[in-house]
Design a protein around this motif. Structure first.
Motif, PDB file in Angstrom:
ATOM      1  N   UNK A 165       0.738  -1.129  -0.069  1.00 37.19           N
ATOM      2  CA  UNK A 165       0.090  -0.110   0.041  1.00 37.19           C
ATOM      3  C   UNK A 165       0.898   1.365   0.014  1.00 37.19           C
ATOM      4  N   UNK A 166       1.987   1.288   1.072  1.00 36.79           N
ATOM      5  CA  UNK A 166       2.753   2.400   0.995  1.00 36.79           C
ATOM      6  C   UNK A 166       3.440   2.820  -0.264  1.00 36.79           C
ATOM      7  N   UNK A 167       3.765   1.682  -0.874  1.00 38.52           N
ATOM      8  CA  UNK A 167       4.405   1.722  -2.380  1.00 38.52           C
ATOM      9  C   UNK A 167       3.667   2.181  -3.674  1.00 38.52           C
ATOM     10  N   UNK A 168       2.200   1.559  -3.545  1.00 38.94           N
ATOM     11  CA  UNK A 168       1.528   1.911  -4.694  1.00 38.94           C
ATOM     12  C   UNK A 168       0.505   2.993  -4.754  1.00 38.94           C
ATOM     13  N   UNK A 169       0.060   3.184  -3.294  1.00 40.39           N
ATOM     14  CA  UNK A 169      -1.007   4.322  -3.209  1.00 40.39           C
ATOM     15  C   UNK A 169      -0.192   5.564  -3.836  1.00 40.39           C
ATOM     16  N   UNK A 170       0.858   6.117  -3.262  1.00 37.50           N
ATOM     17  CA  UNK A 170       1.327   7.286  -3.616  1.00 37.50           C
ATOM     18  C   UNK A 170       1.693   7.396  -5.343  1.00 37.50           C
ATOM     19  N   UNK A 171       1.812   6.069  -5.824  1.00 40.39           N
ATOM     20  CA  UNK A 171       1.941   6.127  -7.554  1.00 40.39           C
ATOM     21  C   UNK A 171       0.347   6.346  -8.081  1.00 40.39           C
ATOM     22  N   UNK A 172      -0.489   5.619  -7.510  1.00 42.49           N
ATOM     23  CA  UNK A 172      -1.720   5.576  -8.225  1.00 42.49           C
ATOM     24  C   UNK A 172      -2.634   6.870  -8.176  1.00 42.49           C
ATOM     25  N   UNK A 173      -2.324   7.422  -6.641  1.00 43.20           N
ATOM     26  CA  UNK A 173      -3.344   8.549  -6.655  1.00 43.20           C
ATOM     27  C   UNK A 173      -2.954   9.717  -7.687  1.00 43.20           C
ATOM     28  N   UNK A 174      -1.696  10.087  -7.855  1.00 45.54           N
ATOM     29  CA  UNK A 174      -1.583  10.976  -8.889  1.00 45.54           C
ATOM     30  C   UNK A 174      -1.969  10.640 -10.360  1.00 45.54           C
ATOM     31  N   UNK A 175      -1.786   9.581 -10.623  1.00 45.91           N
ATOM     32  CA  UNK A 175      -2.265   9.122 -11.857  1.00 45.91           C
ATOM     33  C   UNK A 175      -3.585   9.151 -11.915  1.00 45.91           C
ATOM     34  N   UNK A 176      -4.514   8.927 -10.873  1.00 45.77           N
ATOM     35  CA  UNK A 176      -6.020   9.306 -10.999  1.00 45.77           C
ATOM     36  C   UNK A 176      -6.488  10.443 -11.105  1.00 45.77           C
ATOM     37  N   UNK A 236      -1.653   6.341   6.384  1.00 40.30           N
ATOM     38  CA  UNK A 236      -1.724   6.304   4.734  1.00 40.30           C
ATOM     39  C   UNK A 236      -2.774   7.271   4.055  1.00 40.30           C
ATOM     40  N   UNK A 237      -3.959   7.801   4.854  1.00 41.04           N
ATOM     41  CA  UNK A 237      -4.967   8.413   4.513  1.00 41.04           C
ATOM     42  C   UNK A 237      -4.241   9.869   4.357  1.00 41.04           C
ATOM     43  N   UNK A 238      -3.429  10.481   5.382  1.00 44.22           N
ATOM     44  CA  UNK A 238      -2.989  11.467   5.717  1.00 44.22           C
ATOM     45  C   UNK A 238      -1.895  11.778   4.389  1.00 44.22           C
ATOM     46  N   UNK A 239      -1.213  10.871   4.239  1.00 42.68           N
ATOM     47  CA  UNK A 239      -0.075  10.723   3.037  1.00 42.68           C
ATOM     48  C   UNK A 239      -0.756  11.022   1.753  1.00 42.68           C
ATOM     49  N   UNK A 240      -1.680   9.944   1.622  1.00 38.60           N
ATOM     50  CA  UNK A 240      -2.304   9.978   0.342  1.00 38.60           C
ATOM     51  C   UNK A 240      -3.110  11.338  -0.133  1.00 38.60           C
ATOM     52  N   UNK A 241      -3.973  11.951   1.026  1.00 47.41           N
ATOM     53  CA  UNK A 241      -4.380  13.000   0.669  1.00 47.41           C
ATOM     54  C   UNK A 241      -3.694  14.272   0.463  1.00 47.41           C
ATOM     55  N   UNK A 242      -2.398  14.384   1.123  1.00 48.60           N
ATOM     56  CA  UNK A 242      -1.335  15.342   0.747  1.00 48.60           C
ATOM     57  C   UNK A 242      -1.004  15.035  -0.623  1.00 48.60           C
ATOM     58  N   UNK A 243      -0.505  13.954  -1.063  1.00 53.12           N
ATOM     59  CA  UNK A 243      -0.218  13.607  -2.415  1.00 53.12           C
ATOM     60  C   UNK A 243      -1.287  14.122  -3.557  1.00 53.12           C
ATOM     61  N   UNK A 244      -2.661  13.949  -3.029  1.00 51.07           N
ATOM     62  CA  UNK A 244      -3.704  14.276  -4.067  1.00 51.07           C
ATOM     63  C   UNK A 244      -3.772  15.945  -4.008  1.00 51.07           C
ATOM     64  N   UNK A 245      -3.445  16.488  -2.952  1.00 52.21           N
ATOM     65  CA  UNK A 245      -3.490  17.992  -3.097  1.00 52.21           C
ATOM     66  C   UNK A 245      -2.325  18.320  -4.094  1.00 52.21           C
ATOM     67  N   UNK A 246      -1.325  18.211  -3.737  1.00 51.10           N
ATOM     68  CA  UNK A 246      -0.087  18.577  -4.616  1.00 51.10           C
ATOM     69  C   UNK A 246      -0.369  18.072  -6.013  1.00 51.10           C
ATOM     70  N   UNK A 247      -0.678  16.990  -6.503  1.00 52.02           N
ATOM     71  CA  UNK A 247      -0.977  16.684  -7.842  1.00 52.02           C
ATOM     72  C   UNK A 247      -2.199  17.502  -8.332  1.00 52.02           C
TER      73      UNK A 247
END
Length: 158
Positions: A40-51, A133-144
């Motif tokens: 999860x920690x490897x793939x979520x940060x890669x998939x969220x910017x793609x989405x 994981x939620x906090x990290x992925x939301x931060x990545x989503x905002x940046x993207x």
């Protein structure tokens, strides 16, 4: 974002093969959570910017974003709504991952009752990892989201 289901089933099958060891039970939840969250920690940060990128590129390709700007609604409300929709999508994916993780642990516990896997309470640890994981992925989503707005020219158009 249904990949948590695939990852959890794969890890569950791998752990099912190693459940025959009686010394394995005390460390079952730790191994399950470590293996799954490694993915999860490897793939979520890669998939969220793609989405998020696909989300914006589809709107630009169909000119939907410019049609939205024609309505008497402020741009801030439009962007906040887009952020909320993407956030709900991510929350849904993480809830699916959490549910599948708990279900897979219970299924493996039912398959191997002699190991007494359910006697170990890992909920606090699992909840903490999902929150992180939620906090990290939301931060990545905002940046993207911000980068997509700037590079696609949406933020600069009037």
């Amino acid at each position: 974002m249904l990949f948590p289901l695939v990852i959890t089933v794969y890890v569950g099958i791998k752990l099912n093969d190693s459940c025959n060891d009686p010394d394995f039970a005390p460390f079952f939840w730790q191994r399950l959570v470590q293996l799954i969250f490694g993915f999860y920690q490897l793939l979520y940060p890669l998939i969220v910017p793609l989405v998020v990128s696909i989300f914006f590129s589809m709107e630009l390709k169909n000119n939907n974003i410019y049609r939205l700007f024609l309505f008497p609604v402020s741009r801030i409300k439009i962007f906040i709504t887009k952020i909320l929709v993407l956030s709900l999508y991510i929350v849904g994916s993480l809830l699916l991952a959490y549910s599948v993780l708990i279900i897979s642990g219970n299924v493996l516990s039912a398959l191997h009752p002699d190991l007494e896997i359910n006697t170990y309470d890992m909920r606090h640890y699992i909840n903490l990892l999902f929150l992180r994981s939620f906090v990290h992925v939301i931060a990545i989503m905002f940046i993207q989201f911000f980068l997509s707005m700037v590079f696609d020219g949406i933020a600069l158009t009037e």
